[in-house]
Structure formats: C-alpha cells, structure tokens
Design a protein around this motif. Sequence first.
Motif, mmCIF file in Angstrom:
data_model
loop_
_atom_site.group_PDB
_atom_site.id
_atom_site.type_symbol
_atom_site.label_atom_id
_atom_site.label_comp_id
_atom_site.label_asym_id
_atom_site.label_seq_id
_atom_site.Cartn_x
_atom_site.Cartn_y
_atom_site.Cartn_z
ATOM 1 N N ARG A 249 53.267 29.016 41.540
ATOM 2 C CA ARG A 249 52.038 29.263 40.765
ATOM 3 C C ARG A 249 51.793 28.132 39.795
ATOM 4 N N TYR A 250 50.616 27.527 39.892
ATOM 5 C CA TYR A 250 50.249 26.442 38.974
ATOM 6 C C TYR A 250 49.348 26.929 37.855
ATOM 7 N N ALA A 251 48.870 28.161 37.952
ATOM 8 C CA ALA A 251 48.019 28.726 36.892
ATOM 9 C C ALA A 251 48.031 30.243 37.050
ATOM 10 N N GLU A 252 47.610 30.943 35.998
ATOM 11 C CA GLU A 252 47.514 32.411 36.047
ATOM 12 C C GLU A 252 46.049 32.786 35.845
ATOM 13 N N VAL A 253 45.218 32.341 36.768
ATOM 14 C CA VAL A 253 43.773 32.562 36.642
ATOM 15 C C VAL A 253 43.443 34.055 36.732
ATOM 16 N N GLY A 254 44.206 34.796 37.539
ATOM 17 C CA GLY A 254 43.972 36.250 37.665
ATOM 18 C C GLY A 254 44.095 36.931 36.303
ATOM 19 N N GLU A 255 45.153 36.574 35.568
ATOM 20 C CA GLU A 255 45.350 37.162 34.234
ATOM 21 C C GLU A 255 44.205 36.777 33.300
ATOM 22 N N GLN A 256 43.752 35.544 33.406
ATOM 23 C CA GLN A 256 42.648 35.092 32.537
ATOM 24 C C GLN A 256 41.362 35.848 32.850
ATOM 25 N N SER A 258 41.142 38.895 34.114
ATOM 26 C CA SER A 258 41.285 40.287 33.622
ATOM 27 C C SER A 258 41.085 40.327 32.116
ATOM 28 N N ARG A 259 41.689 39.365 31.409
ATOM 29 C CA ARG A 259 41.578 39.348 29.943
ATOM 30 C C ARG A 259 40.126 39.124 29.530
ATOM 31 N N ALA A 260 39.451 38.190 30.186
ATOM 32 C CA ALA A 260 38.057 37.882 29.837
ATOM 33 C C ALA A 260 37.168 39.094 30.103
ATOM 34 N N ALA A 261 37.373 39.774 31.224
ATOM 35 C CA ALA A 261 36.527 40.927 31.562
ATOM 36 C C ALA A 261 36.742 42.058 30.559
ATOM 37 N N ALA A 262 38.000 42.274 30.149
ATOM 38 C CA ALA A 262 38.287 43.347 29.192
ATOM 39 C C ALA A 262 37.657 43.024 27.834
ATOM 40 N N GLU A 263 37.705 41.744 27.435
ATOM 41 C CA GLU A 263 37.101 41.328 26.152
ATOM 42 C C GLU A 263 35.589 41.521 26.185
#
Length: 295
Positions: A249-256, A258-263
């Motif tokens: 994994r070179y990035a955790e775009v999935g987590e980003q 999810s975080r952006a959508a929740a915010e």
Amino acid sequence: MSVLPSLGNGKITVPGILQRKSGNHSQNSTPQKITCLTAYDYPTARLLDEAGVDILLVGDSLAMVVLGYESTLPVTMEEMLHCTRAVRRGTRRALLVADMPYGSYHDDPAQAVRNAVRFVKEAGAEAVKLEGGERRLDLISRLVDAEVPVMGHIGLTPQSVNAFGGFRVQGKTEEAGERILRDARAVEAAGAFSIVLESIPRELAARITAEVKIPTIGIGAGPDCDGQVLVIHDMLGMSFGHRPKFARRYAEVGEQISRAAAEYCRDVQQGTFPSDAESYHASAEQHAAPVARRG
Ligand code: KIV
C-alpha cells in the motif's frame, strides 16, 4: 480524428518497451525497470500518466475493484471498451494496454481478432493483453499478424479461477514450474511484446526473465522481473477483502474518502456547510427591487 495522441518525444511505445530489455544500455548499466499500473477512468489515467507510469493497463480486474463482482469473469467487451476510452482521454505518454475480457477470445479466432481490433479502432488501445500460454500460441500470432501488439499473461490467470479452484499461487512444484516456463516460451515465440507473470515463485520468475527476450512484468512474482504491475485500488488502499502480500500500500485513500464523507455529513447536519462565503449572493439591485405582486 485519431483517438491516439501524437507520438511526440517521450511517448512510450511497444518497440520502446522491448528495447528496455534488449538494447541500448551498456554492459555495466542495468536497464530501467518498466512500471505498469491499472487504470479504469479519466482522472486516474491523467494522474498516473503525469506521474510517469510507463504502461497503463485497463485490466479486467475492473470487474472486481470497480464493479464489485467476485471474479473477473462477468465483465463485458462493452464495459471494457467504455473504460478504455476514458483512460485513452487521460493518457498522453504511457502505453495504453486493454485487457481482453473472458469470453472475448475463447471461441472463434476470427471473432477474437475482431474484438482486439475494436480496442484499437474504437477505444485507442495500443496493445491488448490476454491470458494463457501454449494454448494461445496461434491466437497471439494471428493478432500480431493483424497489427495488434499482444501482452501475454501466465501463472495465476484470474480468468481460470474456476479451473484452478480459487486464486492460488501457481508453479510451486517442479512440474508446474516447467509448464509455466513452456507457456512463457510459447508466448514469446508467438510474437508477444511482453508477458505478465502473476503469483509465481520468485525463483521461477527469475528463470523465465533470464530466458525470454521479451520483458516480464511481475505481480506477486518477486523483484527479478523486468517490470512490475499493481492494481491501482490495491496500492491506494481502496480495495476490500483479502490483501495478497505483494500488494504493497502506497496510500490509504479509502480511509481518506471515509473520513471526508463523514466530515461532510457532520457539516451539513450542523448547518456549517455551506457557509456564507460558499454561497452566491443576489445583486444589490435585485435585493432592493420590490417583489412583483401577482393578481
Ligand atoms: O486485470 C488486471 O488488472 C491484470 C493485472 C493484475 C496484471 O491482469
């Protein structure tokens, strides 16, 4: 109007990929490894192309990582063409390779050639990829005769998932390794310009890479291949389920995401989005004008 970009300076071509292995580097300098990533849409293609990736592969893995199927088998020619066109629009420098989906080359060779030609004429692909070794020898030669460059794919071929009984590492016994070596020789003899080696022991991949003259592109095949490929959703942390150990994994775009959508949900619910600065305003004149009375 051509769907292909002009072959300007720096454009990666099929002969250029072959040359990475065969020539123009001195005895002591090691040839530059080939980089390949999958892409299925315009923005991803643009970003990867601008980042300098050599080969963009519209892989049939899109069935799993984009469309949510359990295997690559259900994706259709029309879906693959649709995504290849989008990737074409975002690609200038990289070589664009389209994967032939399951069922598009397994029956009638003439139809297989027509399907491959569709990727070139209708979607701007510069080459196609198809799975299988010895048994695809005739078909690969036919495609090459029809001016369609071919990338082979041997080892764990995901379209054989039912025949293999799952997505399993291949070529672990001596006999199975010899079979994969014969596959590699057949793909090369048929005229392919490169071969994907998927999920095989690194020792076997190293042996194949040393023997064949065309570049090998590994995925789960160790570091000795001439290049590497990864599925973009795996390397960006946007895929679900089992993660094979080679899928760094070179990035955790999935987590980003999810975080952006929740915010965003929180801001809308609390009334802090949109702010006044993010709103349009009526002109002063419009504000001042009395509202016309009806009736
Ligand atoms: O479909 C695909 O993405 C592939 C790569 C994993 C090589 O075939």
